[in-house]
Design a protein around this motif. Sequence first.
Motif, PDB file in Angstrom:
ATOM      1  N   LYS A 113     -23.231   2.079   1.516  1.00 52.69           N
ATOM      2  CA  LYS A 113     -23.688   0.701   1.550  1.00 52.69           C
ATOM      3  C   LYS A 113     -23.282  -0.039   0.275  1.00 52.69           C
ATOM      4  CE  LYS A 113     -27.732  -2.247   2.229  1.00 52.69           C
ATOM      5  NZ  LYS A 113     -29.202  -2.295   2.437  1.00 52.69           N
ATOM      6  N   GLY A 114     -22.551  -1.122   0.459  1.00 49.99           N
ATOM      7  CA  GLY A 114     -22.140  -1.943  -0.672  1.00 49.99           C
ATOM      8  C   GLY A 114     -20.862  -1.502  -1.342  1.00 49.99           C
ATOM      9  N   TRP A 115     -20.283  -0.356  -0.954  1.00 46.87           N
ATOM     10  CA  TRP A 115     -19.089   0.156  -1.623  1.00 46.87           C
ATOM     11  C   TRP A 115     -18.012   0.491  -0.596  1.00 46.87           C
ATOM     12  CZ3 TRP A 115     -18.267   0.303  -6.808  1.00 46.87           C
ATOM     13  CH2 TRP A 115     -19.387   0.107  -7.624  1.00 46.87           C
ATOM     14  N   GLN A 116     -16.785   0.165  -0.951  1.00 45.01           N
ATOM     15  CA  GLN A 116     -15.652   0.509  -0.105  1.00 45.01           C
ATOM     16  C   GLN A 116     -14.445   0.833  -0.966  1.00 45.01           C
ATOM     17  OE1 GLN A 116     -14.196  -2.776   2.284  1.00 45.01           O
ATOM     18  NE2 GLN A 116     -14.932  -4.272   0.805  1.00 45.01           N
ATOM     19  N   PHE A 117     -13.534   1.592  -0.398  1.00 42.81           N
ATOM     20  CA  PHE A 117     -12.275   1.935  -1.066  1.00 42.81           C
ATOM     21  C   PHE A 117     -11.165   1.152  -0.392  1.00 42.81           C
ATOM     22  CE2 PHE A 117      -8.418   4.535  -1.541  1.00 42.81           C
ATOM     23  CZ  PHE A 117      -8.367   4.615  -2.936  1.00 42.81           C
ATOM     24  N   VAL A 118     -10.470   0.315  -1.150  1.00 44.46           N
ATOM     25  CA  VAL A 118      -9.368  -0.481  -0.618  1.00 44.46           C
ATOM     26  C   VAL A 118      -8.079  -0.034  -1.299  1.00 44.46           C
ATOM     27  CG1 VAL A 118     -10.806  -2.471  -0.068  1.00 44.46           C
ATOM     28  CG2 VAL A 118      -9.763  -2.327  -2.313  1.00 44.46           C
ATOM     29  N   SER A 119      -7.031   0.047  -0.529  1.00 43.59           N
ATOM     30  CA  SER A 119      -5.761   0.507  -1.073  1.00 43.59           C
ATOM     31  C   SER A 119      -4.612  -0.146  -0.345  1.00 43.59           C
ATOM     32  CB  SER A 119      -5.647   2.039  -0.965  1.00 43.59           C
ATOM     33  OG  SER A 119      -5.706   2.441   0.389  1.00 43.59           O
ATOM     34  N   SER A 120      -3.509  -0.266  -1.041  1.00 45.44           N
ATOM     35  CA  SER A 120      -2.269  -0.745  -0.439  1.00 45.44           C
ATOM     36  C   SER A 120      -1.110  -0.086  -1.166  1.00 45.44           C
ATOM     37  CB  SER A 120      -2.158  -2.273  -0.536  1.00 45.44           C
ATOM     38  OG  SER A 120      -2.053  -2.688  -1.887  1.00 45.44           O
ATOM     39  N   TYR A 121      -0.095   0.257  -0.405  1.00 42.21           N
ATOM     40  CA  TYR A 121       1.107   0.863  -0.974  1.00 42.21           C
ATOM     41  C   TYR A 121       2.305   0.165  -0.358  1.00 42.21           C
ATOM     42  CZ  TYR A 121       4.746   4.239  -2.130  1.00 42.21           C
ATOM     43  OH  TYR A 121       5.903   4.825  -2.588  1.00 42.21           O
ATOM     44  N   ASN A 122       3.146  -0.396  -1.210  1.00 37.64           N
ATOM     45  CA  ASN A 122       4.332  -1.112  -0.759  1.00 37.64           C
ATOM     46  C   ASN A 122       5.508  -0.649  -1.618  1.00 37.64           C
ATOM     47  OD1 ASN A 122       3.046  -3.322   1.104  1.00 37.64           O
ATOM     48  ND2 ASN A 122       1.836  -3.360  -0.764  1.00 37.64           N
ATOM     49  N   HIS A 123       6.517  -0.125  -0.972  1.00 32.66           N
ATOM     50  CA  HIS A 123       7.644   0.414  -1.735  1.00 32.66           C
ATOM     51  C   HIS A 123       8.920   0.303  -0.916  1.00 32.66           C
ATOM     52  CE1 HIS A 123       9.584   2.751  -4.893  1.00 32.66           C
ATOM     53  NE2 HIS A 123      10.187   3.444  -3.939  1.00 32.66           N
ATOM     54  N   ALA A 124       9.992  -0.131  -1.582  1.00 30.66           N
ATOM     55  CA  ALA A 124      11.315  -0.207  -0.973  1.00 30.66           C
ATOM     56  C   ALA A 124      12.238   0.774  -1.676  1.00 30.66           C
ATOM     57  CB  ALA A 124      11.875  -1.621  -1.077  1.00 30.66           C
ATOM     58  N   SER A 125      13.257   1.205  -0.967  1.00 33.94           N
ATOM     59  CA  SER A 125      14.179   2.197  -1.528  1.00 33.94           C
ATOM     60  C   SER A 125      14.974   1.647  -2.696  1.00 33.94           C
ATOM     61  CB  SER A 125      15.137   2.685  -0.432  1.00 33.94           C
ATOM     62  OG  SER A 125      15.845   1.582   0.134  1.00 33.94           O
ATOM     63  N   ASP A 126      15.204   0.333  -2.726  1.00 36.99           N
ATOM     64  CA  ASP A 126      16.010  -0.267  -3.780  1.00 36.99           C
ATOM     65  C   ASP A 126      15.665  -1.737  -3.886  1.00 36.99           C
ATOM     66  OD1 ASP A 126      18.174  -1.805  -2.009  1.00 36.99           O
ATOM     67  OD2 ASP A 126      17.887   0.198  -1.151  1.00 36.99           O
ATOM     68  N   ALA A 127      16.101  -2.367  -4.965  1.00 34.91           N
ATOM     69  CA  ALA A 127      15.753  -3.763  -5.239  1.00 34.91           C
ATOM     70  C   ALA A 127      16.402  -4.730  -4.266  1.00 34.91           C
ATOM     71  CB  ALA A 127      16.143  -4.128  -6.672  1.00 34.91           C
ATOM     72  N   SER A 128      17.465  -4.300  -3.576  1.00 31.58           N
ATOM     73  CA  SER A 128      18.178  -5.205  -2.665  1.00 31.58           C
ATOM     74  C   SER A 128      17.677  -5.122  -1.231  1.00 31.58           C
ATOM     75  CB  SER A 128      19.686  -4.890  -2.684  1.00 31.58           C
ATOM     76  OG  SER A 128      20.223  -5.085  -3.970  1.00 31.58           O
ATOM     77  N   TYR A 129      16.727  -4.246  -0.952  1.00 27.73           N
ATOM     78  CA  TYR A 129      16.354  -4.005   0.440  1.00 27.73           C
ATOM     79  C   TYR A 129      15.858  -5.271   1.130  1.00 27.73           C
ATOM     80  CZ  TYR A 129      14.436  -1.947   4.636  1.00 27.73           C
ATOM     81  OH  TYR A 129      14.182  -1.656   5.950  1.00 27.73           O
ATOM     82  N   LEU A 130      14.877  -5.947   0.556  1.00 30.03           N
ATOM     83  CA  LEU A 130      14.339  -7.144   1.198  1.00 30.03           C
ATOM     84  C   LEU A 130      15.346  -8.285   1.183  1.00 30.03           C
ATOM     85  CD1 LEU A 130      10.629  -7.167  -0.004  1.00 30.03           C
ATOM     86  CD2 LEU A 130      11.549  -6.442   2.187  1.00 30.03           C
ATOM     87  N   TYR A 131      16.235  -8.285   0.220  1.00 28.96           N
ATOM     88  CA  TYR A 131      17.285  -9.297   0.198  1.00 28.96           C
ATOM     89  C   TYR A 131      18.237  -9.101   1.375  1.00 28.96           C
ATOM     90  CZ  TYR A 131      21.200 -12.080  -1.596  1.00 28.96           C
ATOM     91  OH  TYR A 131      22.206 -12.993  -1.748  1.00 28.96           O
ATOM     92  N   ASP A 132      18.505  -7.853   1.735  1.00 34.07           N
ATOM     93  CA  ASP A 132      19.423  -7.570   2.834  1.00 34.07           C
ATOM     94  C   ASP A 132      18.743  -7.630   4.200  1.00 34.07           C
ATOM     95  OD1 ASP A 132      21.501  -7.154   1.060  1.00 34.07           O
ATOM     96  OD2 ASP A 132      21.142  -5.002   0.905  1.00 34.07           O
ATOM     97  N   PHE A 133      17.517  -7.131   4.288  1.00 35.14           N
ATOM     98  CA  PHE A 133      16.865  -6.989   5.591  1.00 35.14           C
ATOM     99  C   PHE A 133      15.649  -7.882   5.780  1.00 35.14           C
ATOM    100  CE2 PHE A 133      18.950  -2.870   4.939  1.00 35.14           C
ATOM    101  CZ  PHE A 133      19.679  -2.774   6.112  1.00 35.14           C
ATOM    102  N   GLY A 134      15.061  -8.378   4.705  1.00 35.00           N
ATOM    103  CA  GLY A 134      13.810  -9.121   4.843  1.00 35.00           C
ATOM    104  C   GLY A 134      13.947 -10.610   4.753  1.00 35.00           C
ATOM    105  N   ASP A 135      14.845 -11.114   3.909  1.00 33.82           N
ATOM    106  CA  ASP A 135      14.941 -12.550   3.689  1.00 33.82           C
ATOM    107  C   ASP A 135      15.873 -13.153   4.733  1.00 33.82           C
ATOM    108  OD1 ASP A 135      16.093 -14.699   0.978  1.00 33.82           O
ATOM    109  OD2 ASP A 135      14.736 -15.084   2.631  1.00 33.82           O
TER     110      ASP A 135
END
Length: 794
Positions: free
Chosen positions: A338-360
């Motif tokens: 009650k009153g407590w929770q564990f929140v987490s997130s993990y975000n990782h790409a193989s290289d710095a260009s990944y989102l530039y090539d596939f995400g943007d």
Amino acid sequence: MAVAAALALVGGQADASNGQSPATRDASGAADLACPLGSFHCAPRPLDYAMCRPNALLEFYDPGLMRDSSLRDSSPTQVQAQHVDSSNQSVYHLSGDVRLERADQLLRADRIDYNNGSTDYDASGNVRYQDAGQLLAASHMRGNTNASHGVANDVRYQMLEARGNGTASQGQMLDAQHTRYSQATYSTCDVGHHVWEFRARSITIDKVNGVGVARDATMRVGKVPFLYLPYFSFPIDDRRKSGFLYPTIGHSGRSGYEISTPYYLNLAPNYDATLDPRYYSARGAMLGGEFRYLVPGSTGQLNAQYVPRDHGENDGLADTRGDSRYLVQFSDSTQLWKGWQFVSSYNHASDASYLYDFGDSLSHSAIYTLSSNAALVGSGKWWNAAVGGTIYQNVNPFITDRGLPYKQLPYARFGMDVPLSRWLEFGLDSEAVAFRKNGYVEGQREDLYPYLAADFGSSAWFVRPKVAWRYTAYQLDGGYQDYGYSGLLASGASTPFTDESPSRSLPVVSLDSGLVFDRAASLFGHSYTQTLEPRLYYLYVPYRNQDNLPLFDTNAMTFDYWQLFSPNRFSGADRQMDANNLTGALTTRLLDEGGVERLSASLGQIHYFSPQRVQLARGQNSVVPPTDWTRSDYVAQLDIRLNDRWRLASSYQWSPNSRLTDMGMLELQRRIGTDGIFNFSYRYRRGLLEQYNASVVYPVSERWRLVGAWTYSVKDRQSIDALAGVEYDSCCVSLRLVGRSYVNQAYYGFGPIATAGRPDRRDNAVMFEVVFKGLGSTGGQIDPLLRRDILGYQ
């Protein structure tokens, strides 16, 4: 005579809780659900069947028939016929416009033979059946009432709740909830006007699970077959189900042509998954997936993309040709106690260009940083706390990791707000953080901010004094003297840090007060209540020299109207401004008879009784002088919504010291019909940007809408983002085609680019999306883009 009405081929206990006729229900889909002007998030438009023909039903539909299927077992059967032969006391021969009606069921035919003992029936000649869920016409139908099965020939059918309709050479009722059609068609378009349809060897309807299954099926648009599927399932109601979503077809400058064929897996009521295999002509195959879960105490989502071998050309950025590349995104929230929770997130790409090539691409904004976090979070009636850590990954291929924020490993925060009496409260904001960043000064920071605040007043006035004390202390790691504000001294940094344990301690005192006057007013023949709200805010913070404190997470905030009443002009705890200021502001509002604010106008300014001496950082060989202002910018803002179709918002800042405009903004929004919108904005900030933006959703007709958005930078003398598209909506098909030309990350000039040549700063993307109403969609790739670029888009 006991003649059951369950003579229908696809009869059964259809849910008929909605008492509207199909014609009324379709028309309601066009209800005005327009998003309120100025809203940043608008609810999606529901599938609109308003363009379907209001009376596009099988010709024998009876709108006056009862729609409550729960009364079948307790209702008598009413029989009408021109001739009745019951000579053998077992088989009844009914002929001549026969009509059998019970509750929501109605069976009509030229002839019906009914065996009262076995409950066999045989109907022939213009057979027509209706209940709350469907209509059916056949040349001949026979079956058994008690067993709830039957066979019909030359069938035409229509589902009233799910809009599906079609024809079949033969239909079989397997039981009250399951039906199979042979040599059948299926479509959600108007009866007799199928823009698209399935033609299948067999189609099975399962009302229990809300699923239809077509085998050996060919999908046709018009008369042209374009897709063959040996097995295909589709929804017949709004429940989730496993099956293919429709392909996405697009093109972007970074990855070439793209085709995506997602498959949805309805694994259980509390978790599901989507597999999304894709192919990029310029880079190769990708497997994407999404998994969502909701279990007792926890909810979360996992998204992953994997490219086994990238065969894209090396363009001078990171050489990824031949490499496997991936993106992992995970988030979870778990209730511990009650009153407590564990929140987490993990975000990782193989290289710095990944989102530039596939995400943007067409449907995404540029992302420069991925953050991952894990924390234990708690809260109660008067307190909140968090203990955790945050790290960052650079996903901008045009800069180094120097641009990343400090890692916070770990951090602990505690806040509380305790009422001491009806008008007095005690509060505390506190945190302890360890900051880590290679090549920069590192260390720990503790920040304590206790305060006492009072609130006196009524609806006509308020006085809110507040007294606080801020104590901030540091423990810098070894080698701190080798660093300045910009990194190593060898890199040209400023004066090094000289104290291993610097600290700062000071009081923060403020007094906020205001009055509210109101009167009756009239404007353009309408009655309003006008308010006049003068406000004074005094702030005192003594000066403390903070030049030897590092800058871990602090920046100067953009000056705006709310900064007139802020105790600090810096974000983060590394700097606390000094102040001996008095803010004066005046607001007036117009409230209509329903209490809706139709106009709000405010003007304010800060008067400085002493110079502003605290700065972010001082250079190695120069001293940043204190400001000698006696007055801040005049800040004005205006918001007008005199009706539900027009909105005008504006803000303006003028400096009496430089006698120049520091900031200006104008936004105009106009509702066009029920589903159109026009936006225009102008934004100016001296020395930083000057941009025009226009966007529109223009309904050309009931079926066609044009969409567009355009952003032009005066400073760069070029368009930095342009979008144009068209939407088509009909009874059973929606189409969208959108193209976009935009600047990529290289445009923003994040330092030198380590490439042999200058990269192309502009990319292009195009995407096509089709929605076969009642079957599914491509997954909504275009929708996020239009929501982001067109304010008020639905």
